[in-house]
Design an enzyme around this catalytic site. Structure first.
Site, PDB file in Angstrom:
ATOM      1  N   ASP A 144       2.137   2.103   1.507  1.00  0.00           N
ATOM      2  CA  ASP A 144       3.326   3.106   1.469  1.00  0.00           C
ATOM      3  C   ASP A 144       4.197   2.973   2.733  1.00  0.00           C
ATOM      4  OD1 ASP A 144       5.447   4.489   0.321  1.00  0.00           O
ATOM      5  OD2 ASP A 144       4.332   6.584   0.702  1.00  0.00           O
TER       6      ASP A 144
ATOM      7  N   ASP B 105      -2.050  11.130   1.505  1.00  0.00           N
ATOM      8  CA  ASP B 105      -1.127  11.707   2.513  1.00  0.00           C
ATOM      9  C   ASP B 105      -2.125  13.009   3.073  1.00  0.00           C
ATOM     10  OD1 ASP B 105       1.192   9.869   2.396  1.00  0.00           O
ATOM     11  OD2 ASP B 105       1.024  10.721   0.374  1.00  0.00           O
TER      12      ASP B 105
ATOM     13  N   HIS C 130      -3.967   7.616  -3.288  1.00  0.00           N
ATOM     14  CA  HIS C 130      -3.082   7.432  -2.105  1.00  0.00           C
ATOM     15  C   HIS C 130      -3.048   8.926  -1.176  1.00  0.00           C
ATOM     16  CE1 HIS C 130      -0.368   6.074   0.952  1.00  0.00           C
ATOM     17  NE2 HIS C 130       0.631   6.879   0.796  1.00  0.00           N
TER      18      HIS C 130
ATOM     19  N   HIS D 247       2.597   7.958   8.100  1.00  0.00           N
ATOM     20  CA  HIS D 247       3.941   7.829   8.090  1.00  0.00           C
ATOM     21  C   HIS D 247       4.640   9.008   7.603  1.00  0.00           C
ATOM     22  CE1 HIS D 247       2.176   6.547   4.055  1.00  0.00           C
ATOM     23  NE2 HIS D 247       3.365   7.399   3.475  1.00  0.00           N
TER      24      HIS D 247
END
Length: 940
Positions: A130, A20, A18, A355
């Site tokens: 997420d 980010d 994941h 996000h």
């Protein structure tokens, strides 16, 4: 892949990380780790087929980020993508759902697909691992993208600190469900019930593996509806597990009755669909974790670092609501559409949409870089707007102003919203210029410009009628042109600022005015006030009423001693009281979550006397300035620092507010224009306090159990009262353009610019509370990350519009006004010249009750015009649209499309006007279903 026959269950292990791009480390530090990860992945895949595949979670931007540093690895990377071993797309980035516009999400999908196709095939996986909740229109957006599934981690289950889950209160019987959007679209939903890391770091040694699988198999079986079990082998910034093949072999030895496969999303979905035997729950609409205790929704990221949300709102509006429609108009006139520039601007903007970025929940360095990206994207939009407006203005016939002489200065006002519009416009224009090339000395140019007589200048429309206008002399100014065919052309000029109300400017069109000298014989009406303002009716030159009132045809505003105001809707007779009181409370939470100190009583300006004065009294607008000097605590007390260091979960904190006080000066401008159906507020203050929240309060006193709120391609309906499971004293929610409380015969809309958090209070008055500022000092989540810049010290400005209506915001025009509030006016100065466009013009006309216009752009491959609407209501309505006769080439054919701009069906046309001297104008019609997103293509 088919369901196993000899094995009782199948464990699908999907490798991913994941990613980010930025979060608890600045972007470049994450970037360097990404390069290491992809290097390692390519090496692993090169060793052979044993390590089967990897999902590039961060979407296609990850490819850009990697190749920026390792361009020589492109062929190697591309090979594994084409072989299906690295799965990419479908998005450009993994965006936040509630804080990004509908059009930004469409561009995200379009860019992701286009970029993925350069390397291979985009995955058809609706991936939201997420995302902090999901909007209701997601199923329709997925189906229109050729995607029949959604994988997600939040929205329908209790999620608390460190992603722990509870055992009750599920809205779905299983981790698999059917998700239905407001239009009836359904997709298969797969909830990461045990999070997107439930198969992370699978052990190879027997003892550890035995313990691992004993727990993991039970966890997955607890929620799964079939024997196809999903394990996500990865987590945030997780390095790849190189020994996963060996770990799978160990698992097979330990559990010979279970088939363990190194899988991927397409294979897992295929197996899941084939083995489905249980009836799945149907979950409808938004996924906002409302059936929880309310402490883990992460909704308060909507008010973290509000300045980012304001910059995002402006950036989105400038691209999708101004630059794209204007470039499309110019394209119809024969000018190239700047596809590459738009892609660059959109990508730069979307790099702020993950996000942890747009939500304002990262370390300070991340958000500093975001400000630069917002500026960069906006500067591109401004350059494209300037090019398009000059191209269009050059085609407008302004020769009607020749009769006013050489001093006439035409201006073209552009309305890039989808509806006819009136409103106050302000622009700067050059009353006179002297170019350096003309050979005058700098001293002579200055003298000549300073000697220009600006008295008697007024504004007229194309028919020669004076338009009420204020003209301000800005004095001597420097400027320059940048021609396409020669060196820059500097000049000195005498510049003025004009302010006026543009009336009935056509949707997606323009209207032309000119600043002229009043004593011209050509004026059709000389009832004017030279140099300052012009009024066509001397009895209506002011909107001021009484001691502290403003009134127009629709509304009456009266301001009280405490600075709040009463608003009366003359059309319905309904009066709204105590509007515009400010509230202040402490906040001992973090960037993710708001927490008010226990037993704290909110401070308000209700009992605070305000300074009130008139600052504008023009025929087109009146404005009052309201000033409060307000003492509030300077910060939280010292307990908060200790609780943060001890990582005390924010609902359990006991800190209070400091006894030390600071004074903030809140300046509010309340304005009402002559044609305005809403009251506009601009609030500014210099924040010098920490650990607090400021909200503006708007009591509605309306009887309603639900309210309506603007979301992505939807006006969503939400309950005023939370579910029984809700424990958090705060019930704040996301919004985009507006929130509306209404009953049968009356309603009140509060529109905003980049203020994404609101709450409808359970105070007996259904008060709409809009968060202006939330100041905190730490990131939150899994450790202590101080973020002093999240305290948002310094100057801030906020804009709102209060719009009363008859109880139906969609049909009364209140929602249209709220949408138009988001879109800045565009004005361009031009010369007196002939042209084939009439001074009042639009390339398109459309009608459709309850429809909201969303976008106008040009398709990159076909060159077709692409228009989009969405139905704000849950009933079918008819859309009719026609192309103008004024464009050089007729638009001959229309078709319906999906959001990827792929044709889905032809539309039949009818001729609505035909003459021997004009182009034939055609009209097309189609039915827009309940809450349907409709995209139409027009080709020549």
């Amino acid at each position: 892949m088919t369901k196993p026959t000899s094995k009782s269950k199948r464990a699908h292990i999907i490798s991913h990380t994941h990613w980010d791009r930025e979060w608890y480390l600045p972007y470049e530090k994450h970037h360097m780790r990404l390069v290491q990860l992809v290097d390692s992945l390519l090496d692993q895949l090169d060793q052979g087929p044993d390590f089967k595949s990897f999902y590039l979670d961060g979407q296609t931007i990850i490819i850009e980020d990697y190749l920026q540093v390792r361009p020589e690895q492109k062929e190697r990377l591309e090979k594994h993508i084409r072989d299906g071993r690295i799965v990419i797309g479908p998005w450009y980035i993994l965006q936040d759902a509630f804080l990004t516009s509908g059009e930004a999400n469409v561009r995200n999908m379009q860019v992701g697909h286009r970029d993925a196709k350069r390397y291979g095939t985009p995955s058809k996986i609706g991936y939201f691992p997420d995302t902090f909740g999901l909007v209701g229109q997601t199923p329709q957006l997925m189906l229109q993208s050729g995607i029949d599934n959604v994988f997600f981690g939040r929205g329908v289950k209790p999620t608390g600190f460190n992603n722990t889950v509870s055992d009750a209160g599920y809205e779905s019987s299983f981790s698999e469900l059917m998700w239905e959007g407001p239009d009836g679209s359904k997709v298969l939903g797969v909830l990461f019930a045990n999070w997107y890391s439930n198969g992370n770091e699978v052990p190879v040694d027997e003892a550890s593996a035995r313990k691992f699988w004993e727990t993991k198999l039970a966890d997955a079986e607890k929620y799964a509806s079939t024997n196809e079990l999903l394990y996500m082998n990865g987590c945030d910034h997780q390095p790849i597990q190189k020994d996963l093949p060996e770990a799978i072999r160990m698992a097979e030895q330990l559990h010979p009755d279970i088939e363990f496969v190194h899988s991927n999303f397409p294979d897992y979905l295929s197996a899941l669909k084939e083995s489905a035997v249980q009836e799945l729950s149907v979950v409808k609409g938004e996924l906002r974790s409302q059936r929880t205790d309310g402490w883990g929704t992460l909704v308060n990221t909507a008010s973290a670092r509000v300045y980012l949300k304001q910059m995002n709102q402006l950036g989105q509006a400038m691209l999708e609501k101004v630059a794209e429609p204007l470039a499309s108009f110019a394209h119809l006139l024969g000018h190239p559409y700047p596809h590459d520039q738009f892609t660059y601007a959109w990508k730069t903007l979307m790099q702020n949409h993950p996000h942890d970025s747009i939500c304002g929940c990262s370390v300070d360095e991340v958000h500093r870089e975001m400000v630069t990206r917002f500026d960069k994207s906006r500067h591109v939009a401004e350059a494209l707007i300037e090019d398009s407006t000059s191209q269009i203005a050059a085609a407008v016939d302004t020769s009607t102003f020749e009769r006013y002489g050489e001093e006439a200065r035409p201006v073209v006002v552009f309305n890039t919203s989808g509806w006819e519009r009136s409103g106050v416009v302000q622009m700067e224009l050059d009353a006179a210029r002297l170019y350096f090339r003309e050979g005058f000395s700098l001293e002579d140019m200055a003298a000549k410009m300073n000697a220009i007589d600006l008295s008697g200048r007024i504004l007229v429309d194309e028919e020669g009628k004076p338009v009420p206008c204020t003209v301000e002399d800005l004095g001597l100014q420097f400027g320059y042109d940048l021609p396409d065919d020669r060196f820059r052309q500097p000049y000195s000029c005498r510049r003025v600022r004009i302010t006026f109300e543009a009336g009935n400017v056509p949707a997606l069109g323009l209207k032309t005015y000119a600043l002229v000298r009043m004593n011209s014989n050509a004026l059709s009406d000389s009832n004017a006030v030279a140099g300052e303002s012009v009024a066509t009716n001397a009895t209506s030159t002011t909107l001021l009423r009484g001691e502290r009132g403003i009134e127009n045809e629709y509304l009456i505003v009266n301001i009280a001693d405490n600075g709040s105001f009463t608003l009366t809707d003359k059309r319905t007779g309904r009066t709204y009281k105590d509007l515009g009181v400010y509230e202040n409370v402490g906040d001992i939470g973090n960037e993710y979550m708001f927490k008010q100190p226990e037993n704290e009583v909110a401070l308000t300006t209700k009992d605070l006397k305000a300074e009130i004065r008139v600052i504008e009294d023009a025929p087109y607008r009146a404005s009052y300035e309201i000033v409060h000097h307000w003492e509030i605590p300077e910060s939280a007390d010292e307990t908060l620092d200790r609780e943060q260091r001890e990582l005390i979960y924010y609902p359990h904190r006991k800190a209070q507010r400091s006894k030390q006080m600071v004074t903030i000066k809140i300046r509010t401008i309340v304005s009402l224009s002559r044609s305005g159906k809403g009251v506009k507020l601009e609030t500014t203050f210099n924040n010098q306090a920490k650990d607090h929240r400021v909200r503006a309060l708007f009591p509605t006193d309306l009887t309603a159990a639900v309210h309506h709120v603007d979301s992505m391609f939807e006006v969503a309906t939400r309950d005023n009262t939370p579910a029984p499971e809700w424990q958090n004293p705060s019930n704040t929610q996301h919004q985009q353009s507006f929130v509306d409380v209404s009953e049968d015969q009356a309603g009140l809309v509060v529109a905003n610019l980049g203020l994404n958090e609101y709450e409808v209070l359970e105070d007996g008055r259904n008060t709409i509370a809009v968060t202006l500022l939330r100041a905190v000092g730490e990131l939150g989540d899994w450790g202590l990350f101080p973020t002093p810049e999240a305290q948002c010290l310094g100057e801030h400005s906020f804009q709102l519009e209060i719009i009363p209506h008859d109880g139906n915001g969609a049909t009364s025009g209140a929602y249209i006004d709220a949408y138009q509030f988001q879109i800045p006016w565009t004005v361009a100065q031009t010369n007196v010249h002939p042209g084939f466009l009439t001074p009042s013009n639009t390339p398109f006309e459309w009608q459709g009750d309850g429809l909201a216009f969303s976008s106008l752009k040009v398709n990159e491959d076909s060159g077709d015009l692409m228009l989009r609407w969405y139905n704000m209501r849950s009933n079918t309505t008819e859309l009719k649209f026609a192309a103008s006769e004024s464009i050089p080439q007729a638009l001959e054919e229309a078709y319906q499309s999906n959001i990827l701009e792929e044709e889905t069906g032809k539309l039949n046309s009818s001729i609505i006007n035909e003459s021997s001297t004009a182009l034939i104008s055609k009209e097309w019609a189609l039915q827009a279903g309940p809450c349907e997103i409709v995209t139409v293509g027009l080709r020549r």
